[in-house]
Design an enzyme around this catalytic site. Structure first.
Site, PDB file in Angstrom:
ATOM      1  N   THR A  27       0.839  -1.198   0.000  1.00  0.00           N
ATOM      2  CA  THR A  27       0.000   0.000   0.000  1.00  0.00           C
ATOM      3  C   THR A  27       0.877   1.253   0.000  1.00  0.00           C
ATOM      4  OG1 THR A  27      -0.169   0.120   2.418  1.00  0.00           O
ATOM      5  CG2 THR A  27      -1.811  -1.193   1.278  1.00  0.00           C
ATOM      6  N   ASP A  28       0.256   2.368  -0.361  1.00  0.00           N
ATOM      7  CA  ASP A  28       0.985   3.634  -0.387  1.00  0.00           C
ATOM      8  C   ASP A  28       0.247   4.652   0.475  1.00  0.00           C
ATOM      9  OD1 ASP A  28      -1.184   4.716  -1.788  1.00  0.00           O
ATOM     10  OD2 ASP A  28      -0.242   4.428  -3.730  1.00  0.00           O
ATOM     11  N   GLY A  29       0.656   5.886   0.393  1.00  0.00           N
ATOM     12  CA  GLY A  29       0.105   6.932   1.244  1.00  0.00           C
ATOM     13  C   GLY A  29      -1.379   7.176   1.025  1.00  0.00           C
ATOM     14  N   MET A  30      -1.956   6.631  -0.044  1.00  0.00           N
ATOM     15  CA  MET A  30      -3.406   6.747  -0.261  1.00  0.00           C
ATOM     16  C   MET A  30      -4.169   5.625   0.453  1.00  0.00           C
ATOM     17  SD  MET A  30      -3.698   7.839  -4.263  1.00  0.00           S
ATOM     18  CE  MET A  30      -4.674   9.359  -4.415  1.00  0.00           C
ATOM     19  N   GLY A  31      -3.449   4.680   1.085  1.00  0.00           N
ATOM     20  CA  GLY A  31      -4.104   3.614   1.834  1.00  0.00           C
ATOM     21  C   GLY A  31      -4.505   2.430   0.976  1.00  0.00           C
TER      22      GLY A  31
END
Lengths: 151, 151, 151, 151
Positions: A27-31
């Protein structure tokens, strides 16, 4: 009864289904899982497809045959989250002695709807990276030409 | 009969075993899994440990409790390759209402010998990132305090 | 004097050039950067493009505007190795109040030849993930509509 | 005037400072850089340290010398976000003909305070992965033994 999945209606059932879980680190900073990681999952589906037919990719490479990816594309229809259980459905789209192409659908387990559709194209190359053609009397070509006959 | 694995001799069987396959994209230019990816596998073992006890991490986070990693260490004893099937063995090393520590062994499936040993330390925090103490009458603390009683 | 680069002949100079170094951890077991990582580099070029115009993406997101990637594609012409210094050249391909598309060339620094060509398409969405249209009197739209006028 | 940074007070200025930007894809679902990525940044600092002394790692490897990481540890003091500009400060902690150890501080550019402190230990090995000792009359050992004399 008509099949609801348009890819299966057109192509039949997948040539391989790889099951894997979304890692938290996918996952990344956008969830949601980072778009680049879908290509890593597609790769696992290719390895599983080969392995299931008795062609572990490490052994294929030791035999001097490589399948580098030369093109890829993906369309994202919905996000996926950490711990989601996925099915990466793989179809052979075309194959020749010079290369192979795949189509994919990424699905949430237990759901027929794709959350992403993708395709990749691969050349066959030798250890030195040069294009090659698979030996027509090799075990891997006997398998792949059988798939081609069905396309 | 004495157990051969020194960690199990000292700690008993793992509190959780997470099975996963090394992805091709986990490897680096040396042909083995990149050392940073072991920490991603340890994380999957923690999520599996929580999930196995009924505490899916996404739900734990929605309840306002987070477990950020504040320390980690790993010692590498052997390399692992693409498609290797691994067992990530996890033990709770210490736990209090303020935080938790784990020990790990990464093993090739079917082999008792670790290819890596590791540990991580986690604080408990709230949504705003501030340290917190788990509520003593919460379901997750009842579970964790039961584990602590056995340590 | 004719320009030798076909993309620049068609589109003019890039709207942004992001310089970055291939990390060792970007490489895979083939010794070259993993194809998935190119999409991570393209993302850095997009962030650099926005930042260069005064629109740091974190602030754009805090203002309630998101630009999730909904489609991407890449064609790989040559491999890149650890420590290679790259130029990620970015062009706006199309933009409307509902979304934006980019084209890219990945080049080795000091070489006009692309080692990869790519494109991405992004929707504009709100915090809840729903599609939105950029406010026509916003600073970011004034900038983007100026770019659109030149396409 | 006393230096405020405790590592520099003890060790002097870093042997190398690697500047890099946190990639969006370095972040995870918590919105901050995933802990595993710090080890990727430390690696870039090691490569920059070698490159700055004229020993590009790819060439070192082609000469038959490898430096696999056998131990690592990190303590995290604060999070870092996408686009943060970092300084990875590296000190040689110990070095012999059989291996080398490093200490690190990860700092936000323009701030003396570390957001993470770390260390790594590396063996010297040959192409076959066996431990080796650096040739005493090699260029790389002349450089490293000069560093050792200062420790």
């Amino acid at each position: 009864m008509p099949r609801s999945n348009p890819t299966e209606a057109r192509r039949g059932p997948p040539d391989h289904i790889e099951r894997l879980r979304v890692r938290f680190s996918d996952t990344d900073g956008m969830g949601i899982a980072h778009h680049s990681n879908y290509f890593r999952w597609l790769e696992e589906a290719r390895l599983g497809f080969l392995r299931g037919a008795g062609f572990a990719y490490a052994e294929v490479e030791r035999s001097g045959l490589h399948m580098p990816l030369i093109e890829c594309a993906c369309r994202y229809l919905a996000g996926t989250r950490s711990e989601d259980q996925l099915e990466i459905c793989l179809w052979v789209a075309h194959v020749s002695r010079a290369g192979i192409g795949f189509e994919y659908e990424v699905r949430l387990e237990g759901s027929g709807d794709p959350i992403a559709v993708a395709n990749t194209v691969h050349a066959f190359t030798r250890d030195d990276g040069r294009p090659t053609r698979i030996e027509p009397d090799s075990a891997i070509w006997r398998w792949l030409s059988g798939i081609r006959a069905r396309l």
